[in-house]
Scaffold this active site. Sequence first.
Site, PDB file in Angstrom:
ATOM      1  NE  ARG A 110       0.294   1.658   4.392  1.00 27.51           N
ATOM      2  CZ  ARG A 110       1.073   2.576   4.958  1.00 27.51           C
ATOM      3  NH1 ARG A 110       1.681   3.483   4.207  1.00 27.51           N
ATOM      4  NH2 ARG A 110       1.253   2.588   6.266  1.00 27.51           N
ATOM      5  CD  GLU A 209      -2.123   7.194   9.659  1.00 28.40           C
ATOM      6  OE1 GLU A 209      -2.507   6.099  10.110  1.00 28.40           O
ATOM      7  OE2 GLU A 209      -0.942   7.560   9.700  1.00 28.40           O
ATOM      8  NE  ARG A 213      -2.172   5.418   4.328  1.00 26.39           N
ATOM      9  CZ  ARG A 213      -1.901   5.008   5.565  1.00 26.39           C
ATOM     10  NH1 ARG A 213      -2.198   3.780   5.924  1.00 26.39           N
ATOM     11  NH2 ARG A 213      -1.371   5.856   6.450  1.00 26.39           N
ATOM     12  CB  CYS A 255       1.671   9.503  10.467  1.00 29.64           C
ATOM     13  SG  CYS A 255       2.853   8.880  11.673  1.00 29.64           S
ATOM     14  CB  THR A 257       5.800   6.754  10.591  1.00 27.72           C
ATOM     15  OG1 THR A 257       4.379   6.660  10.350  1.00 27.72           O
ATOM     16  CG2 THR A 257       6.053   7.160  12.034  1.00 27.72           C
ATOM     17  NE  ARG A 264       1.761  -1.891   7.007  1.00 29.11           N
ATOM     18  CZ  ARG A 264       1.618  -3.158   7.378  1.00 29.11           C
ATOM     19  NH1 ARG A 264       2.669  -3.862   7.782  1.00 29.11           N
ATOM     20  NH2 ARG A 264       0.438  -3.751   7.342  1.00 29.11           N
ATOM     21  NE  ARG A 293       2.359  -2.001  11.277  1.00 35.86           N
ATOM     22  CZ  ARG A 293       1.788  -0.960  10.654  1.00 35.86           C
ATOM     23  NH1 ARG A 293       0.595  -1.097  10.088  1.00 35.86           N
ATOM     24  NH2 ARG A 293       2.408   0.197  10.566  1.00 35.86           N
ATOM     25  CD  GLU A 298      -0.028   1.652  13.491  1.00 40.96           C
ATOM     26  OE1 GLU A 298      -0.959   2.204  12.875  1.00 40.96           O
ATOM     27  OE2 GLU A 298       1.029   2.221  13.776  1.00 40.96           O
TER      28      GLU A 298
HETATM   29  P1  ADP Z   1      -1.584  -0.130   6.814  1.00 45.45           P
HETATM   30  O1  ADP Z   1      -2.928  -0.042   6.178  1.00 45.45           O
HETATM   31  O2  ADP Z   1      -1.077   1.136   7.375  1.00 45.45           O
HETATM   32  O3  ADP Z   1      -0.578  -0.819   5.966  1.00 45.45           O
HETATM   33  P2  ADP Z   1      -2.508  -1.980   8.895  1.00 45.45           P
HETATM   34  O4  ADP Z   1      -1.495  -2.822   9.633  1.00 45.45           O
HETATM   35  O5  ADP Z   1      -3.485  -1.183   9.676  1.00 45.45           O
HETATM   36  O6  ADP Z   1      -1.678  -1.073   8.019  1.00 45.45           O
HETATM   37  O7  ADP Z   1      -3.319  -2.976   7.910  1.00 45.45           O
HETATM   38  C1  ADP Z   1      -4.546  -2.594   7.366  1.00 45.45           C
HETATM   39  C2  ADP Z   1      -5.329  -3.855   7.004  1.00 45.45           C
HETATM   40  O8  ADP Z   1      -4.594  -4.597   5.998  1.00 45.45           O
HETATM   41  C3  ADP Z   1      -5.485  -4.822   8.180  1.00 45.45           C
HETATM   42  O9  ADP Z   1      -6.777  -5.422   8.095  1.00 45.45           O
HETATM   43  C4  ADP Z   1      -4.441  -5.890   7.938  1.00 45.45           C
HETATM   44  O10 ADP Z   1      -4.819  -7.132   8.473  1.00 45.45           O
HETATM   45  C5  ADP Z   1      -4.414  -5.940   6.418  1.00 45.45           C
HETATM   46  N1  ADP Z   1      -3.139  -6.421   5.901  1.00 45.45           N
HETATM   47  C6  ADP Z   1      -1.925  -5.828   6.018  1.00 45.45           C
HETATM   48  N2  ADP Z   1      -0.985  -6.584   5.409  1.00 45.45           N
HETATM   49  C7  ADP Z   1      -1.624  -7.675   4.878  1.00 45.45           C
HETATM   50  C8  ADP Z   1      -1.205  -8.829   4.130  1.00 45.45           C
HETATM   51  N3  ADP Z   1       0.076  -9.001   3.764  1.00 45.45           N
HETATM   52  N4  ADP Z   1      -2.149  -9.736   3.788  1.00 45.45           N
HETATM   53  C9  ADP Z   1      -3.438  -9.552   4.121  1.00 45.45           C
HETATM   54  N5  ADP Z   1      -3.916  -8.492   4.818  1.00 45.45           N
HETATM   55  C10 ADP Z   1      -3.007  -7.563   5.191  1.00 45.45           C
HETATM   56  N1  DAR Z   2       0.476   5.524  16.968  1.00 45.47           N
HETATM   57  C1  DAR Z   2       1.148   6.748  16.537  1.00 45.47           C
HETATM   58  C2  DAR Z   2       1.565   6.693  15.045  1.00 45.47           C
HETATM   59  C3  DAR Z   2       2.588   5.622  14.721  1.00 45.47           C
HETATM   60  C4  DAR Z   2       2.697   5.279  13.264  1.00 45.47           C
HETATM   61  N2  DAR Z   2       1.448   4.630  12.773  1.00 45.47           N
HETATM   62  C5  DAR Z   2       0.609   5.245  11.935  1.00 45.47           C
HETATM   63  N3  DAR Z   2       0.862   6.400  11.402  1.00 45.47           N
HETATM   64  N4  DAR Z   2      -0.532   4.623  11.648  1.00 45.47           N
HETATM   65  C6  DAR Z   2       2.372   6.947  17.463  1.00 45.47           C
HETATM   66  O1  DAR Z   2       2.865   8.060  17.534  1.00 45.47           O
HETATM   67  O2  DAR Z   2       2.790   5.990  18.067  1.00 45.47           O
END
Ligand code: ADP
Ligand code: DAR
Length: 341
Positions: A110, A209, A213, A255, A257, A264, A293, A298
């Site tokens: 993503r 966020e 995305r 954010c 990060t 990611r 994770r 997260e």
């Molecule tokens: P972000 O959207 O910031 O990458 P999250 O960790 O919040 O991070 O993940 C968002 C959603 O995507 C969650 O439901 C998570 O389980 C799912 N997800 C993340 N990586 C994978 C993956 N490799 N396979 C399946 N689902 C995933």
């Molecule tokens: N929980 C916030 C943000 C950490 C990074 N994760 C994001 N952006 N979803 C912290 O300051 O710990």
Amino acid sequence: MNTEKKHQSLMKKHHTESVKKNLAGVSTPHGFTLDDAIRSGVENEDSGVGIYAGDEESYVLFSEIFDPVIEEYHGGYKPTDMHTADLDSEKLIADSIDPDGTFVVSTRIRVGRNLKGTGFSPAIKQDERREVEQNVVNALSTLSGELSGEYYPILGMNEEIRERLVTDHFLFKQGDRFLASAGANRDWPEGRGIFHSGDKRFLVWVNEEDQLRIISMQEGGGIREVFERLSGGIRTLQEKLAFAYTDHLGYLSSCPTNLGTAMRASVHVKLPKLGKNEEHLKRICKELKLSVRGINGEHSDSEGGVYDISNKQRLGISEVNAVNLLIRGVGTLIMLEKCAD
Ligand code: ADP
Ligand code: DAR
């Protein structure tokens, strides 16, 4: 008496008397102040970073605190460093992260994006959020072939369908307490929604966020297919949408990060033996420049020995290099899992 040292966020560490004095009374074109930026870290003492940008100008006007936070989080990235983007899939070192198909359950990449000149989730006003949603939905309607699909606003969505989309890892929930304190949940769920292709392998979250995305995901370890689907979607969308970007910070995110690639790239991978000692697994991943994770987003936990492993570095590294780092790192983890007792 609680003798445990309070966890200190990067914001707390760099919120110096000089910052307080020099940035008092400063506000961005979206009316965003330093107090707005640090509110999440003040209200959530367990924050790791604790500061959010309300718009692209936040990174300039509040650079006295953002620069040291960015330098420390992104491994010494200096205010004078320049970011380079590279989405050329020819440079990927493998087609699959797990050719035998025995360890990697699924692969997802993503990127976050925000529209140039707009308020980010902590500062955006209701009418601007609606306008962003409409502009993004219009751009999504130009996607074709395997990327074509439908947009589903969360407002008015059937609750059973919404819950199933979240459980199946496709849809996002309302922001956590860190995002709530940052102001990202205002007017929820208005202006938020999800676009997905027919096969749900290409998805776009709208006004989570970040304003977008852009997500490519599928079962198994086919990283090249996931990457090429994502880069194809990004190419089409950026023909219609101007994204907030600078040569120094790359794609701008709410954010800090998520700056730079704002990418990611993650796998859900079976590591039951290594997972018996999670602290050891985290130490190995740190060496490999990977994040660990749980599998439900997260701050979630691992289930059944399956872990969400992803690239930690997002800024000062190109997209292809971040994905190649994941490919090499997960290959090492699989080898160690095979050797573990
Ligand atoms: P972000 O959207 O910031 O990458 P999250 O960790 O919040 O991070 O993940 C968002 C959603 O995507 C969650 O439901 C998570 O389980 C799912 N997800 C993340 N990586 C994978 C993956 N490799 N396979 C399946 N689902 C995933
Ligand atoms: N929980 C916030 C943000 C950490 C990074 N994760 C994001 N952006 N979803 C912290 O300051 O710990």
